[in-house]
Scaffold this motif. Structure first.
Motif, PDB file in Angstrom:
ATOM      1  N   HIS A   1       0.858  -1.186   0.000  1.00  0.00           N
ATOM      2  CA  HIS A   1       0.000   0.000   0.000  1.00  0.00           C
ATOM      3  C   HIS A   1       0.890   1.230   0.000  1.00  0.00           C
ATOM      4  CE1 HIS A   1      -3.327   2.661   0.821  1.00  0.00           C
ATOM      5  NE2 HIS A   1      -4.134   1.633   0.700  1.00  0.00           N
TER       6      HIS A   1
ATOM      7  N   TYR B   1       0.509   4.178   1.146  1.00  0.00           N
ATOM      8  CA  TYR B   1       0.379   5.140   2.241  1.00  0.00           C
ATOM      9  C   TYR B   1       0.776   4.507   3.562  1.00  0.00           C
ATOM     10  CZ  TYR B   1      -2.135   7.892  -1.161  1.00  0.00           C
ATOM     11  OH  TYR B   1      -2.449   8.607  -2.274  1.00  0.00           O
TER      12      TYR B   1
ATOM     13  N   TYR C   1      -5.414   7.734   4.380  1.00  0.00           N
ATOM     14  CA  TYR C   1      -5.695   6.946   3.182  1.00  0.00           C
ATOM     15  C   TYR C   1      -5.149   5.529   3.264  1.00  0.00           C
ATOM     16  CZ  TYR C   1      -7.039  11.413   1.284  1.00  0.00           C
ATOM     17  OH  TYR C   1      -7.659  12.619   1.086  1.00  0.00           O
TER      18      TYR C   1
ATOM     19  N   ALA D   1      -7.750   3.031   2.636  1.00  0.00           N
ATOM     20  CA  ALA D   1      -8.547   3.278   1.431  1.00  0.00           C
ATOM     21  C   ALA D   1      -8.222   2.227   0.369  1.00  0.00           C
ATOM     22  CB  ALA D   1      -8.265   4.677   0.885  1.00  0.00           C
TER      23      ALA D   1
ATOM     24  N   ILE E   1      -7.418   0.680  -3.162  1.00  0.00           N
ATOM     25  CA  ILE E   1      -6.667   1.099  -4.342  1.00  0.00           C
ATOM     26  C   ILE E   1      -7.403   0.569  -5.569  1.00  0.00           C
ATOM     27  CG2 ILE E   1      -4.474   0.958  -5.591  1.00  0.00           C
ATOM     28  CD1 ILE E   1      -4.270   2.497  -2.963  1.00  0.00           C
TER      29      ILE E   1
ATOM     30  N   VAL F   1      -6.291   5.956  -5.625  1.00  0.00           N
ATOM     31  CA  VAL F   1      -6.951   5.718  -4.347  1.00  0.00           C
ATOM     32  C   VAL F   1      -8.424   6.045  -4.514  1.00  0.00           C
ATOM     33  CG1 VAL F   1      -7.085   6.403  -1.923  1.00  0.00           C
ATOM     34  CG2 VAL F   1      -4.873   6.287  -3.061  1.00  0.00           C
TER      35      VAL F   1
ATOM     36  N   ARG G   1     -12.519   8.151  -0.050  1.00  0.00           N
ATOM     37  CA  ARG G   1     -12.648   7.794   1.359  1.00  0.00           C
ATOM     38  C   ARG G   1     -13.866   8.527   1.904  1.00  0.00           C
ATOM     39  NH1 ARG G   1     -10.999  10.713   5.672  1.00  0.00           N
ATOM     40  NH2 ARG G   1     -10.726   9.589   7.591  1.00  0.00           N
TER      41      ARG G   1
END
Length: 124
Positions: free
Chosen positions: A18, A20, A26, A29, A31, A45, A48
């Motif tokens: 990921h 982030y 995020y 969140a 992908i 992304v 959210r």
């Protein structure tokens, strides 16, 4: 653009990676992948979203009240309560505001500050 390619390639090489860090709003969140006409995949992304404000039930044991003082800012509060000014979004998520500046725009206003590790989320 050439500086970004190695980073993207490294992420693609790690299953489930990921982009982030865990401290980012995020991080959890989803992908998404958009395939362009030429077959190139573009990762992004997905939005959210927070629950609708009228359905939120903030639990008292997950937050603490903070009375806004003159000079308070969301990032300064995040530094004070979490030790990281980048975590301002946790405070924003715990309060019904669209613009984070609304959190501290009025001295004397009481806002909710989530406990560390609570990720600033409200429960439905």
């Amino acid at each position: 653009m050439a500086d970004i390619e190695p980073y993207e390639n490294a992420l693609d090489a790690i299953p489930g990676a990921h982009p982030y860090p865990r401290s980012s709003r995020y991080h959890d969140a989803e992908i998404g992948v958009h395939r362009q006409a030429d077959g190139t995949e573009v990762r992004y992304v997905k939005r959210r979203l927070l629950p609708p404000l009228d359905q939120l039930d903030l639990l008292d044991d997950e937050t603490r009240p903070h009375t806004v003082s003159s000079g308070d800012r969301p990032d300064l509060l995040a530094q004070r309560y979490f030790g990281d000014p980048a975590q301002w979004w946790q405070i924003a998520d715990a309060n019904p505001v669209l613009d984070p500046r609304e959190l501290t725009d009025e001295a004397g206003k009481v806002i909710e500050v989530p406990l560390p590790g609570g990720r600033g989320e409200r429960r439905v």
